[in-house]
Design a protein around this motif. Structure first.
Motif, PDB file in Angstrom:
ATOM      1  N   PHE A  29      32.447  30.480  40.471  1.00  0.00           N
ATOM      2  CA  PHE A  29      33.525  31.129  39.736  1.00  0.00           C
ATOM      3  C   PHE A  29      34.859  30.437  39.984  1.00  0.00           C
ATOM      4  CE2 PHE A  29      36.779  34.530  39.448  1.00  0.00           C
ATOM      5  CZ  PHE A  29      36.497  35.041  38.196  1.00  0.00           C
ATOM      6  N   THR A  30      35.628  30.269  38.913  1.00  0.00           N
ATOM      7  CA  THR A  30      36.976  29.716  39.001  1.00  0.00           C
ATOM      8  C   THR A  30      37.909  30.552  38.122  1.00  0.00           C
ATOM      9  OG1 THR A  30      36.797  28.259  37.083  1.00  0.00           O
ATOM     10  CG2 THR A  30      35.982  27.388  39.189  1.00  0.00           C
ATOM     11  N   ARG A  31      39.214  30.293  38.247  1.00  0.00           N
ATOM     12  CA  ARG A  31      40.175  30.962  37.367  1.00  0.00           C
ATOM     13  C   ARG A  31      39.934  30.580  35.902  1.00  0.00           C
ATOM     14  NH1 ARG A  31      44.533  34.261  39.552  1.00  0.00           N
ATOM     15  NH2 ARG A  31      43.839  34.625  41.684  1.00  0.00           N
ATOM     16  N   THR A  32      39.540  29.338  35.678  1.00  0.00           N
ATOM     17  CA  THR A  32      39.223  28.925  34.312  1.00  0.00           C
ATOM     18  C   THR A  32      38.062  29.740  33.757  1.00  0.00           C
ATOM     19  OG1 THR A  32      40.032  26.676  34.678  1.00  0.00           O
ATOM     20  CG2 THR A  32      38.451  26.988  32.884  1.00  0.00           C
ATOM     21  N   MET A  33      37.012  29.927  34.554  1.00  0.00           N
ATOM     22  CA  MET A  33      35.883  30.738  34.117  1.00  0.00           C
ATOM     23  C   MET A  33      36.331  32.169  33.832  1.00  0.00           C
ATOM     24  SD  MET A  33      32.247  31.507  36.045  1.00  0.00           S
ATOM     25  CE  MET A  33      31.614  29.836  35.864  1.00  0.00           C
ATOM     26  N   SER A  79      42.928  33.026  46.505  1.00  0.00           N
ATOM     27  CA  SER A  79      44.150  33.630  45.989  1.00  0.00           C
ATOM     28  C   SER A  79      45.055  32.552  45.420  1.00  0.00           C
ATOM     29  CB  SER A  79      44.888  34.393  47.092  1.00  0.00           C
ATOM     30  OG  SER A  79      45.320  33.501  48.114  1.00  0.00           O
ATOM     31  N   ASP A  80      46.112  32.991  44.740  1.00  0.00           N
ATOM     32  CA  ASP A  80      47.090  32.079  44.173  1.00  0.00           C
ATOM     33  C   ASP A  80      47.751  31.272  45.292  1.00  0.00           C
ATOM     34  OD1 ASP A  80      49.890  31.284  43.134  1.00  0.00           O
ATOM     35  OD2 ASP A  80      48.886  31.999  41.325  1.00  0.00           O
ATOM     36  N   PRO A  81      47.943  29.980  45.098  1.00  0.00           N
ATOM     37  CA  PRO A  81      48.499  29.154  46.177  1.00  0.00           C
ATOM     38  C   PRO A  81      49.979  29.398  46.456  1.00  0.00           C
ATOM     39  CG  PRO A  81      48.182  27.847  44.186  1.00  0.00           C
ATOM     40  CD  PRO A  81      47.546  29.172  43.930  1.00  0.00           C
ATOM     41  N   ASP A  94      43.954  39.739  42.356  1.00  0.00           N
ATOM     42  CA  ASP A  94      42.651  39.077  42.530  1.00  0.00           C
ATOM     43  C   ASP A  94      42.049  38.735  41.176  1.00  0.00           C
ATOM     44  OD1 ASP A  94      39.921  38.569  43.374  1.00  0.00           O
ATOM     45  OD2 ASP A  94      39.516  40.661  42.852  1.00  0.00           O
ATOM     46  N   GLY A  95      41.596  37.492  41.035  1.00  0.00           N
ATOM     47  CA  GLY A  95      41.011  37.064  39.769  1.00  0.00           C
ATOM     48  C   GLY A  95      39.737  37.803  39.421  1.00  0.00           C
TER      49      GLY A  95
END
Length: 290
Positions: A29-33, A79-81, A94-95
């Motif tokens: 899983f990624t933020r893009t997904m 989490s967001d960097p 949280d994504g």
């Protein structure tokens, strides 16, 4: 969804099929997904051809092996960097939770066809789905405590409702992996299938819904059963089901439901989710993140 890079989206008869498509990374899983699944859900909800959405993973090894622990370009995994002081900042969110909240708001039934490993967000994203099926090689794990974090994706709300608090506590506090048969015994999944029969079983459920039910009735029923058990008194449910029965009993779908039954034929419901939901839907106030 022509620009998607980490999922595929297709409409097959009454089913929309969302496939997590990073087989080289076990569909991690990624933020893009996350963004692509949310966009696909928006498309499915707006398409009256779609009566239910089926989720699965590419290949036969994994549904989703959790968050990508080696993301391209490095950076924070969970989490967001960017550092922030105010925890109500949107960047803290949280994504996985952004995704499960969108799934929770779906107007269409959601079915997971879990075709292999599903750990971390790979299983928590399945919790707001309405019917969960597993292949016989599926493995699950709420592994957060073994990674130094906590259950995410609003799973502390979903998981105890599905399997009960004692089972949720054991699975999350140990972080151990467990197989499809244990998931079946504890009520996490509805049924276990051979890998080659899994999607057929999921699509058969879509067909049963599409061939026999009103799309508006199903959308209302989904919202009622997910939301009303968490209210403080059965009067809350009585208010909503009374309003729903009053409105829907006067609908074209209700007339067709009665006529098709009396005439002993298959129904052909004319109402659509895009145009014929009751005027009081949604009845809830959507909370914000703060």
């Amino acid at each position: 969804m022509t620009n998607a890079t980490q999922i595929t989206y297709e409409v097959q008869g009454p089913a929309a099929i969302i496939t997590l498509n990073r087989p080289e990374k076990m569909n991690a899983f990624t933020r893009t997904m996350m963004d692509e699944i949310i966009a696909a859900m928006d498309e499915a909800d707006a398409d009256d051809r779609v009566r239910a959405v089926v989720f699965t993973g590419s290949g036969e090894r994994a549904f989703c092996a959790g968050a990508d622990l080696t993301p391209e370009g490095g950076g924070h995994v969970f989490s967001d960097p960017q550092p922030v002081e105010d925890l109500s900042d949107e960047r803290v969110r949280d994504g996985g939770g952004r995704l499960t909240l969108r799934l929770f708001d779906s107007k269409k039934p959601l079915i997971s066809a879990c075709n292999g490993v599903a750990v971390g967000v790979g299983i928590t994203m399945q919790l707001p789905m309405d019917i969960r099926l597993a292949s016989d090689n599926a493995r699950y794990g709420f592994v957060f405590a073994r990674r130094g974090i906590v259950p995410e994706a609003a799973s502390s709300w979903f998981l105890p409702r599905i399997v009960g608090t004692p089972t949720a506590l054991e699975w999350c506090m140990t972080g151990r992996l467990f197989d499809a048969q244990e998931a079946l015994a504890k009520g996490l999944v509805r049924s276990v299938h051979a890998q080659g029969e899994l999607m057929d079983a999921a699509l058969a459920l879509v067909g049963e819904i599409a061939d026999n039910t009103s799309a508006v009735s199903v959308a209302m029923t989904r919202a009622m059963l997910w939301r009303l058990p968490a209210t403080e008194h059965p009067m809350m449910a009585h208010r909503i089901d009374s309003r729903a029965i009053y409105r829907l009993s006067r609908s074209a779908d209700a007339r067709e439901g009665i006529d098709s039954f009396l005439e002993k034929r298959a129904p052909n419901y004319p109402d659509t989710v895009s145009g014929d939901m009751p005027d009081f839907y949604p009845w809830w106030e959507q909370p914000g993140y703060a």
